[in-house]
Design a protein around this motif. Structure first.
Motif, PDB file in Angstrom:
ATOM      1  N   LEU A  11      42.801  42.991  45.873  1.00 49.24           N
ATOM      2  CA  LEU A  11      42.565  42.023  44.795  1.00 49.24           C
ATOM      3  C   LEU A  11      43.656  40.965  44.793  1.00 49.24           C
ATOM      4  O   LEU A  11      44.844  41.283  44.836  1.00 49.24           O
ATOM      5  CB  LEU A  11      42.555  42.737  43.439  1.00 49.24           C
ATOM      6  N   ILE A  12      43.220  39.684  44.745  1.00 49.02           N
ATOM      7  CA  ILE A  12      44.138  38.572  44.485  1.00 49.02           C
ATOM      8  C   ILE A  12      43.545  37.777  43.335  1.00 49.02           C
ATOM      9  O   ILE A  12      42.351  37.448  43.336  1.00 49.02           O
ATOM     10  CB  ILE A  12      44.331  37.663  45.709  1.00 49.02           C
ATOM     11  N   GLY A  13      44.371  37.455  42.345  1.00 46.22           N
ATOM     12  CA  GLY A  13      43.917  36.687  41.195  1.00 46.22           C
ATOM     13  C   GLY A  13      44.574  35.320  41.130  1.00 46.22           C
ATOM     14  O   GLY A  13      45.731  35.163  41.527  1.00 46.22           O
ATOM     15  N   PHE A  14      43.832  34.347  40.653  1.00 47.42           N
ATOM     16  CA  PHE A  14      44.401  33.022  40.404  1.00 47.42           C
ATOM     17  C   PHE A  14      44.962  33.026  38.986  1.00 47.42           C
ATOM     18  O   PHE A  14      44.270  33.373  38.035  1.00 47.42           O
ATOM     19  CB  PHE A  14      43.326  31.935  40.536  1.00 47.42           C
ATOM     20  N   THR A  58      43.566  28.510  46.458  1.00 49.60           N
ATOM     21  CA  THR A  58      42.554  29.552  46.640  1.00 49.60           C
ATOM     22  C   THR A  58      42.306  29.828  48.118  1.00 49.60           C
ATOM     23  O   THR A  58      42.212  30.989  48.544  1.00 49.60           O
ATOM     24  CB  THR A  58      41.242  29.125  45.957  1.00 49.60           C
ATOM     25  N   ALA A  59      42.190  28.758  48.902  1.00 47.20           N
ATOM     26  CA  ALA A  59      41.951  28.938  50.341  1.00 47.20           C
ATOM     27  C   ALA A  59      43.077  29.739  50.983  1.00 47.20           C
ATOM     28  O   ALA A  59      42.829  30.621  51.826  1.00 47.20           O
ATOM     29  CB  ALA A  59      41.807  27.573  51.014  1.00 47.20           C
ATOM     30  N   ALA A 117      39.119  34.231  39.863  1.00 48.73           N
ATOM     31  CA  ALA A 117      39.508  32.827  39.782  1.00 48.73           C
ATOM     32  C   ALA A 117      40.256  32.420  38.517  1.00 48.73           C
ATOM     33  O   ALA A 117      40.568  31.242  38.364  1.00 48.73           O
ATOM     34  CB  ALA A 117      38.266  31.937  39.945  1.00 48.73           C
ATOM     35  N   GLN A 118      40.543  33.338  37.623  1.00 45.81           N
ATOM     36  CA  GLN A 118      41.452  33.042  36.505  1.00 45.81           C
ATOM     37  C   GLN A 118      41.935  34.354  35.899  1.00 45.81           C
ATOM     38  O   GLN A 118      41.363  35.419  36.137  1.00 45.81           O
ATOM     39  CB  GLN A 118      40.813  32.110  35.455  1.00 45.81           C
ATOM     40  N   VAL A 121      49.999  43.329  41.067  1.00 45.62           N
ATOM     41  CA  VAL A 121      48.899  42.410  41.369  1.00 45.62           C
ATOM     42  C   VAL A 121      49.399  41.172  42.115  1.00 45.62           C
ATOM     43  O   VAL A 121      50.290  40.454  41.634  1.00 45.62           O
ATOM     44  CB  VAL A 121      48.172  41.989  40.083  1.00 45.62           C
ATOM     45  N   THR A 122      48.820  40.934  43.276  1.00 49.57           N
ATOM     46  CA  THR A 122      49.080  39.708  44.032  1.00 49.57           C
ATOM     47  C   THR A 122      48.355  38.555  43.356  1.00 49.57           C
ATOM     48  O   THR A 122      47.187  38.683  42.975  1.00 49.57           O
ATOM     49  CB  THR A 122      48.582  39.867  45.483  1.00 49.57           C
ATOM     50  N   VAL A 123      49.041  37.428  43.189  1.00 51.87           N
ATOM     51  CA  VAL A 123      48.445  36.300  42.471  1.00 51.87           C
ATOM     52  C   VAL A 123      48.725  34.979  43.178  1.00 51.87           C
ATOM     53  O   VAL A 123      49.681  34.855  43.947  1.00 51.87           O
ATOM     54  CB  VAL A 123      48.972  36.202  41.017  1.00 51.87           C
TER      55      VAL A 123
END
Length: 338
Positions: free
Chosen positions: A273-276, A175-176, A250-251, A289-291
């Motif tokens: 937007l970045i998703g985990f 995440t960081a 976060a998910q 989507v960047t993940v």
């Protein structure tokens, strides 16, 4: 009317042995998944089993086996319909098949009572081991409700109140890295949409967000957005007077809700937007989507291998096995502040 030579009732292992022209011991070894039987003999036994419709009695089979194993393991995951859980489960199945082991799977739906009930149900079936993605706040019940001496391996989330091997993704550092990626592109208002704080992975990802924002000297903006309410939570953020220029979700189900909100407001090309967690077709959206991608296959394999090591007698101290995440830039996380 009974025809001479016709057996009435359920076919037995003796019937299979007579039909295949082999010994009862050979049938037993094939039925129990032993790999040392001559392939030609094993094929004859399997053909006889299919022809007669023979179904082994698992309870009796367990009592006859010297190692007292049932050749089954239990797997309890958050939701097997979720792409992440489904991939973990499939990897466990693939590892198990090569050992002649069957997998019993259940979905927990973030329900602590269901976690305990299903664990007890698998214990009653004498499963040889359990792979568990914890939902309950404490797994101490395993000390009394699970089978003594039968191993448990935890996957995706660490246990509380019970010691066992745990296979975990690098949630905090992954995440960081993603938030730093947004900061490097000039974003200063970065919002975090996370899962319920009682979930260990949600807490780790939130801490990773805070780490990166603190390093950059930026204020945090955090919202609890369970997947069922992610779209509404994102809409609330995006209608603020000073709305975020970037989102970290976060998910994967929260990411999908956020994407719906962005498209509803026609902001998908203006708010980064970045998703985990990756999800199917994420690379085909506009923008893609960047993940932060976990490796659920590696996690499932590692969990299964750790469990089988324990079943085979490994007795060293419980381990934490880390599976690295990977940032995959595709477009949505590379948008510059509007």
């Amino acid at each position: 009317m009974i025809i001479k030579g016709e057996r009435m009732g359920r076919p037995t292992m003796n019937d299979v042995a007579r039909s295949a022209g082999v010994s009862l011991k050979t049938v037993s070894r094939v039925v129990n998944g032993e790999a040392t039987v001559d392939p030609a003999l094993a094929a004859r036994v399997r053909a006889a089993v299919a022809s007669l419709g023979y179904r082994p009695n698992l309870g009796a089979s367990m009592l006859r086996r010297n190692d007292r194993r049932t050749r089954t393991i239990g797997v309890l995951l958050e939701d097997v319909s979720n792409p992440f859980s489904a991939a973990v489960n499939r990897a466990i199945e693939d590892e198990s098949r090569g050992r002649g082991v069957h997998v019993l799977t259940g979905s927990l739906d973030e329900d602590p009572v269901r976690e305990r009930d299903l664990a007890v149900a698998f214990a009653r079936r004498h499963a040889d081991g359990l792979i568990l993605a914890p939902t309950a706040p404490d797994q101490g019940y395993l000390a009394t409700d699970w089978q003594p001496g039968t191993p448990v391996v935890f996957v995706d989330r660490p246990p509380t109140g019970y010691r066992g091997d745990a296979v975990l993704a690098t949630n905090r550092s992954g995440t960081a890295e993603a938030v730093r990626h947004l900061v490097a592109r000039g974003h200063r208002r970065i919002a975090f949409l996370g899962d319920a704080p009682r979930i260990a992975t949600a807490r780790s990802r939130r801490q990773g967000y805070r780490d990166a924002m603190r390093e950059a000297g930026l204020p945090t903006c955090e919202t609890v957005a369970p997947d069922c309410g992610a779209e509404a939570a994102t809409l609330a953020l995006l209608t603020l007077p000073a709305r975020p220029t970037a989102l970290f979700t976060a998910q994967n189900l929260i990411t999908i809700g956020a994407l719906r909100a962005l498209r509803r407001l026609a902001l998908q090309h203006r708010v980064a937007l970045i998703g985990f967690d990756d999800f199917p077709l994420a690379d085909l959206l506009d923008p893609p989507v960047t993940v932060v991608a976990q490796d659920p296959v590696a996690m499932g394999r590692a969990a299964a291998r750790a469990l089988f090591e324990r079943i085979d007698g490994h007795t060293e101290e419980p381990r934490e096995i880390s599976i690295r995440t990977m940032l995959i830039p595709r477009g949505s996380g590379e948008l510059l502040p509007a």
